[in-house]
Design a protein around this motif. Structure first.
Motif, PDB file in Angstrom:
ATOM      1  N   ILE A 159       0.816  -1.224   0.000  1.00 45.74           N
ATOM      2  CA  ILE A 159       0.000   0.000   0.000  1.00 45.74           C
ATOM      3  C   ILE A 159       0.848   1.271   0.000  1.00 45.74           C
ATOM      4  N   PRO A 160       1.859   1.425   0.880  1.00 44.52           N
ATOM      5  CA  PRO A 160       2.697   2.640   0.791  1.00 44.52           C
ATOM      6  C   PRO A 160       3.411   2.779  -0.544  1.00 44.52           C
ATOM      7  N   ALA A 161       3.836   1.640  -1.119  1.00 42.58           N
ATOM      8  CA  ALA A 161       4.524   1.695  -2.412  1.00 42.58           C
ATOM      9  C   ALA A 161       3.584   2.183  -3.510  1.00 42.58           C
ATOM     10  N   VAL A 162       2.329   1.734  -3.492  1.00 36.77           N
ATOM     11  CA  VAL A 162       1.355   2.165  -4.487  1.00 36.77           C
ATOM     12  C   VAL A 162       1.089   3.666  -4.370  1.00 36.77           C
ATOM     13  N   LEU A 163       0.853   4.139  -3.152  1.00 37.88           N
ATOM     14  CA  LEU A 163       0.565   5.555  -2.951  1.00 37.88           C
ATOM     15  C   LEU A 163       1.751   6.424  -3.348  1.00 37.88           C
ATOM     16  N   ALA A 164       2.952   5.996  -2.980  1.00 42.18           N
ATOM     17  CA  ALA A 164       4.149   6.766  -3.328  1.00 42.18           C
ATOM     18  C   ALA A 164       4.366   6.780  -4.841  1.00 42.18           C
ATOM     19  N   TYR A 165       4.155   5.650  -5.478  1.00 43.91           N
ATOM     20  CA  TYR A 165       4.330   5.582  -6.937  1.00 43.91           C
ATOM     21  C   TYR A 165       3.363   6.533  -7.645  1.00 43.91           C
ATOM     22  N   ASN A 166       2.105   6.506  -7.264  1.00 46.23           N
ATOM     23  CA  ASN A 166       1.117   7.385  -7.900  1.00 46.23           C
ATOM     24  C   ASN A 166       1.460   8.856  -7.671  1.00 46.23           C
ATOM     25  N   ASP A 167       1.898   9.186  -6.469  1.00 46.62           N
ATOM     26  CA  ASP A 167       2.257  10.575  -6.176  1.00 46.62           C
ATOM     27  C   ASP A 167       3.474  11.004  -6.998  1.00 46.62           C
ATOM     28  N   CYS A 168       4.471  10.136  -7.121  1.00 42.66           N
ATOM     29  CA  CYS A 168       5.668  10.466  -7.897  1.00 42.66           C
ATOM     30  C   CYS A 168       5.331  10.640  -9.373  1.00 42.66           C
ATOM     31  N   VAL A 169       4.491   9.764  -9.906  1.00 40.34           N
ATOM     32  CA  VAL A 169       4.112   9.865 -11.315  1.00 40.34           C
ATOM     33  C   VAL A 169       3.391  11.177 -11.580  1.00 40.34           C
ATOM     34  N   ARG A 170       2.497  11.548 -10.691  1.00 38.14           N
ATOM     35  CA  ARG A 170       1.770  12.815 -10.861  1.00 38.14           C
ATOM     36  C   ARG A 170       2.710  14.009 -10.775  1.00 38.14           C
TER      37      ARG A 170
END
Length: 247
Positions: free
Chosen positions: A189-200
């Protein structure tokens, strides 16, 4: 029994595969949080330095002043990096012309290639670590699920060998095995949230960089000048692009 006691008991009863899966999840969690912290710090630093450079750029009297400041205080962030190489590419083509294949084409084409090369380099820098975050986010739940299946298998095997199949005998071992599923989700879950934030964040930064590259290209190819427009309080506003002549 508490969760910690269940978890400790589960590890003590696990075989090499179960303990290996736990170590794998632990390693993935450490790697995930490393990239999360590093990417967050890099993003904050890049945004702060970029804003500082853009303020100096738009308040500069000329591109010569910008180039002089870059030679003296060159920041490692996308906008100054792009400006530095764009100005150098323009000067390089003006001096050497088309003596080599590297300088083939018009000054505008040579500048365009230099700008694209820098944008590609900055894109690669911004995407550093995202593959690892995406891989952890997509595989951690399945690693945890496999650990759960393996733990349940051994729990049921032990219950079958003991010959005691009551609810009390089943609930404890199976519940302990389910901890691995929770661990997999806690890693993912933290990896998913961090990935989406970085991509944005990267998408927004690259869009700003692309828009800035168009303005910079116009400055360097059309002979544009930066005109400072004072406000009533004497401070400078963001200058407009003023074309003073075609080369």
């Amino acid at each position: 029994m508490s969760i910690n006691q269940n978890f400790t008991h589960f590890l003590s009863q696990s075989d090499a595969i179960g303990q290996g899966l736990f170590m794998l999840l632990l390693s993935m969690s450490v790697a995930s949080w490393y990239f999360i912290v590093v990417k967050a710090w890099q993003g904050f630093t890049v945004r702060r330095r970029s804003q500082h450079f853009l303020t100096q750029f738009w308040n500069a009297a000329s591109l010569d002043e910008v180039a002089e400041n870059l030679n003296q205080h060159r920041d490692e962030e996308p906008f100054s990096h792009l400006t530095y190489h764009a100005i150098n590419a323009t000067r390089h083509h003006a001096i050497h012309g088309t003596q080599r294949l590297q300088e083939a084409g018009s000054a505008g084409e040579f500048l365009t290639r230099a700008i694209r090369r820098v944008i590609d380099e900055e894109t690669a820098k911004l995407e550093w670590g995202l593959t690892a975050l995406a891989s952890i986010a997509s595989t951690a739940p399945f690693v945890g699920l496999f650990g759960t299946v393996w733990g349940v298998y051994h729990a049921l095997l032990g219950i079958g060998q003991s010959g005691q199949g009551s609810l009390e005998q089943i609930a404890g071992p199976v519940g302990e095995a389910l901890i691995m599923t929770g661990l997999g989700l806690a890693v993912a879950i933290p990896a998913v949230l961090a990935y989406n934030d970085c991509v944005r964040s990267n998408r927004l930064l690259l869009a700003q960089l692309d828009a800035f590259a168009h303005d910079l290209f116009a400055f360097l190819t059309t002979g544009s000048a930066i005109n400072a427009m004072p406000e009533s309080n004497g401070q400078l506003r963001k200058p407009a692009l003023a074309v003073v002549g075609e080369q």
